[in-house]
Motif scaffolding. Structure first.
Motif, PDB file in Angstrom:
ATOM      1  N   GLU A   1       0.838  -1.202   0.000  1.00 28.63           N
ATOM      2  CA  GLU A   1       0.000   0.000   0.000  1.00 28.63           C
ATOM      3  C   GLU A   1       0.872   1.251   0.000  1.00 28.63           C
ATOM      4  OE1 GLU A   1      -2.470  -0.520   3.412  1.00 28.63           O
ATOM      5  OE2 GLU A   1      -3.816  -1.901   2.389  1.00 28.63           O
ATOM      6  N   PRO A   2       0.437   2.285  -0.711  1.00 27.16           N
ATOM      7  CA  PRO A   2       1.240   3.510  -0.751  1.00 27.16           C
ATOM      8  C   PRO A   2       1.309   4.197   0.611  1.00 27.16           C
ATOM      9  CG  PRO A   2      -0.861   3.852  -1.855  1.00 27.16           C
ATOM     10  CD  PRO A   2      -0.792   2.397  -1.496  1.00 27.16           C
ATOM     11  N   TRP A   3       2.432   4.791   0.901  1.00 28.61           N
ATOM     12  CA  TRP A   3       2.694   5.482   2.149  1.00 28.61           C
ATOM     13  C   TRP A   3       2.693   6.961   1.824  1.00 28.61           C
ATOM     14  CZ3 TRP A   3       2.633   4.993   7.099  1.00 28.61           C
ATOM     15  CH2 TRP A   3       3.577   5.529   7.944  1.00 28.61           C
ATOM     16  N   PRO A   4       1.923   7.782   2.524  1.00 30.06           N
ATOM     17  CA  PRO A   4       1.836   9.215   2.171  1.00 30.06           C
ATOM     18  C   PRO A   4       3.112   9.978   2.537  1.00 30.06           C
ATOM     19  CG  PRO A   4       0.585   8.785   4.171  1.00 30.06           C
ATOM     20  CD  PRO A   4       1.095   7.450   3.700  1.00 30.06           C
ATOM     21  N   ILE A   5       4.095   9.913   1.674  1.00 32.87           N
ATOM     22  CA  ILE A   5       5.408  10.512   1.939  1.00 32.87           C
ATOM     23  C   ILE A   5       5.301  12.041   1.921  1.00 32.87           C
ATOM     24  CG2 ILE A   5       7.811  10.643   1.176  1.00 32.87           C
ATOM     25  CD1 ILE A   5       6.918   7.854   2.062  1.00 32.87           C
ATOM     26  N   PRO A   6       5.729  12.699   3.000  1.00 34.30           N
ATOM     27  CA  PRO A   6       5.682  14.170   3.022  1.00 34.30           C
ATOM     28  C   PRO A   6       6.637  14.786   1.996  1.00 34.30           C
ATOM     29  CG  PRO A   6       6.148  13.250   5.212  1.00 34.30           C
ATOM     30  CD  PRO A   6       6.263  12.141   4.239  1.00 34.30           C
ATOM     31  N   ASP A   7       6.303  15.946   1.504  1.00 35.01           N
ATOM     32  CA  ASP A   7       7.194  16.696   0.620  1.00 35.01           C
ATOM     33  C   ASP A   7       7.055  18.175   0.975  1.00 35.01           C
ATOM     34  OD1 ASP A   7       8.864  17.641  -1.309  1.00 35.01           O
ATOM     35  OD2 ASP A   7       7.724  16.858  -3.018  1.00 35.01           O
ATOM     36  N   THR A   8       7.723  18.562   2.056  1.00 32.88           N
ATOM     37  CA  THR A   8       7.595  19.926   2.578  1.00 32.88           C
ATOM     38  C   THR A   8       8.609  20.891   1.964  1.00 32.88           C
ATOM     39  OG1 THR A   8       9.148  19.537   4.395  1.00 32.88           O
ATOM     40  CG2 THR A   8       6.821  18.987   4.798  1.00 32.88           C
ATOM     41  N   GLY A   9       9.575  20.345   1.213  1.00 30.39           N
ATOM     42  CA  GLY A   9      10.607  21.193   0.633  1.00 30.39           C
ATOM     43  C   GLY A   9      11.888  21.222   1.449  1.00 30.39           C
ATOM     44  N   SER A  10      11.855  20.615   2.654  1.00 31.58           N
ATOM     45  CA  SER A  10      13.075  20.552   3.468  1.00 31.58           C
ATOM     46  C   SER A  10      13.154  19.189   4.139  1.00 31.58           C
ATOM     47  CB  SER A  10      13.089  21.649   4.538  1.00 31.58           C
ATOM     48  OG  SER A  10      12.223  21.301   5.611  1.00 31.58           O
ATOM     49  N   ILE A  11      14.381  18.721   4.367  1.00 32.37           N
ATOM     50  CA  ILE A  11      14.551  17.432   5.018  1.00 32.37           C
ATOM     51  C   ILE A  11      14.032  17.471   6.453  1.00 32.37           C
ATOM     52  CG2 ILE A  11      16.949  17.942   5.677  1.00 32.37           C
ATOM     53  CD1 ILE A  11      15.352  14.473   4.911  1.00 32.37           C
ATOM     54  N   GLU A  12      14.163  18.608   7.112  1.00 32.33           N
ATOM     55  CA  GLU A  12      13.659  18.716   8.489  1.00 32.33           C
ATOM     56  C   GLU A  12      12.150  18.483   8.530  1.00 32.33           C
ATOM     57  OE1 GLU A  12      13.883  21.646  12.388  1.00 32.33           O
ATOM     58  OE2 GLU A  12      14.032  22.537  10.388  1.00 32.33           O
ATOM     59  N   GLY A  13      11.426  19.173   7.655  1.00 38.02           N
ATOM     60  CA  GLY A  13       9.974  19.024   7.619  1.00 38.02           C
ATOM     61  C   GLY A  13       9.547  17.629   7.189  1.00 38.02           C
ATOM     62  N   ASP A  14      10.255  17.076   6.186  1.00 40.60           N
ATOM     63  CA  ASP A  14       9.907  15.743   5.692  1.00 40.60           C
ATOM     64  C   ASP A  14      10.157  14.666   6.743  1.00 40.60           C
ATOM     65  OD1 ASP A  14       9.238  16.925   3.302  1.00 40.60           O
ATOM     66  OD2 ASP A  14      10.996  16.196   2.213  1.00 40.60           O
ATOM     67  N   LEU A  15      11.305  14.742   7.401  1.00 39.60           N
ATOM     68  CA  LEU A  15      11.647  13.726   8.402  1.00 39.60           C
ATOM     69  C   LEU A  15      10.702  13.821   9.605  1.00 39.60           C
ATOM     70  CD1 LEU A  15      13.729  11.524   8.301  1.00 39.60           C
ATOM     71  CD2 LEU A  15      15.321  13.000   9.540  1.00 39.60           C
ATOM     72  N   ARG A  16      10.424  15.038  10.032  1.00 38.47           N
ATOM     73  CA  ARG A  16       9.447  15.200  11.117  1.00 38.47           C
ATOM     74  C   ARG A  16       8.087  14.666  10.705  1.00 38.47           C
ATOM     75  NH1 ARG A  16       9.871  20.860  14.439  1.00 38.47           N
ATOM     76  NH2 ARG A  16      11.855  20.455  15.474  1.00 38.47           N
ATOM     77  N   GLY A  17       7.704  14.898   9.446  1.00 41.57           N
ATOM     78  CA  GLY A  17       6.418  14.421   8.950  1.00 41.57           C
ATOM     79  C   GLY A  17       6.315  12.901   8.991  1.00 41.57           C
TER      80      GLY A  17
END
Length: 198
Positions: free
Chosen positions: A74-90
């Motif tokens: 199943e697909p995992w809703p991968i964040p794409d906030t524009g920064s690694i900090e935001g993505d990793l926290r997401g």
């Protein structure tokens, strides 16, 4: 007259049976946990005959393994906030919130409990995590391309280190995981990645 081959319907009865049994397995795990999961209850809830469930899945371990195998795809809703900090926290927040979800949380916890008690379930859970970590690692690869992280980091290891504290708190220390706890875990993994430790 030329004999035509029967047209196979995509999915068909076999796919419907598998889906019904999977849904029943997840519902039983949510209500009764791994310890209360039985082939009989799954058969009754799914409307699939008990002998069919035994023949196709073998037992509780097969039901768990199959549910995890399907979940891994199943697909995992991968964040794409524009920064690694935001993505990793997401990503870490997705894990934290998933375990707090009234429907998904008990099922996810039951999968972990099953893996502790059963070797086949442990293998299936491992494969599930391999798939999830691979999907999530895309945020680290994007960060490397943007120059936010050195290209020596292992993208999957960054994900594993980021989410590990959530699992430790929930399943070893039996502590709640707050939003701040999750952000701190992501930030610690990010600091290690930036330092080239990962």
């Amino acid at each position: 007259m030329e004999r035509k081959e029967p047209v196979k319907r995509p999915g068909g009865r076999s796919a419907r049976v598998r889906d019904a049994v999977r849904q029943a397995t997840l519902a039983e795990l949510a209500e009764h946990g791994y310890a209360g999961l039985t082939v009989e209850r799954v058969a009754e809830r799914s409307g699939v005959h008990k002998t069919t469930v035994y023949r196709r899945w073998g037992g509780v371990e097969g039901l768990i393994s199959d549910a995890l195998e399907l979940a891994a795809d199943e697909p995992w809703p991968i964040p794409d906030t524009g920064s690694i900090e935001g993505d990793l926290r997401g990503i870490v927040q997705l894990v934290r919130v998933g375990f707090q979800d009234p429907e998904l949380g008990p099922v996810s916890s039951a999968f972990v409990a099953a893996a502790v008690q059963n070797e086949a379930a442990a293998r299936s859970l491992h494969e599930f995590f391999v798939s999830r970590h691979e999907q999530s690692a895309s945020v680290v690869r994007r960060a490397i391309q943007r120059g936010e992280l050195p290209d020596v980091v292992d993208p999957r290891e960054v994900i594993r280190v980021a989410v590990a504290p959530v699992y430790y708190r929930l399943f070893v220390a039996h502590e709640p995981v707050t939003e701040r706890d999750a952000d701190r875990a992501a930030d610690a993994a990010l600091a290690a990645a930036r330092a080239g430790v990962l």
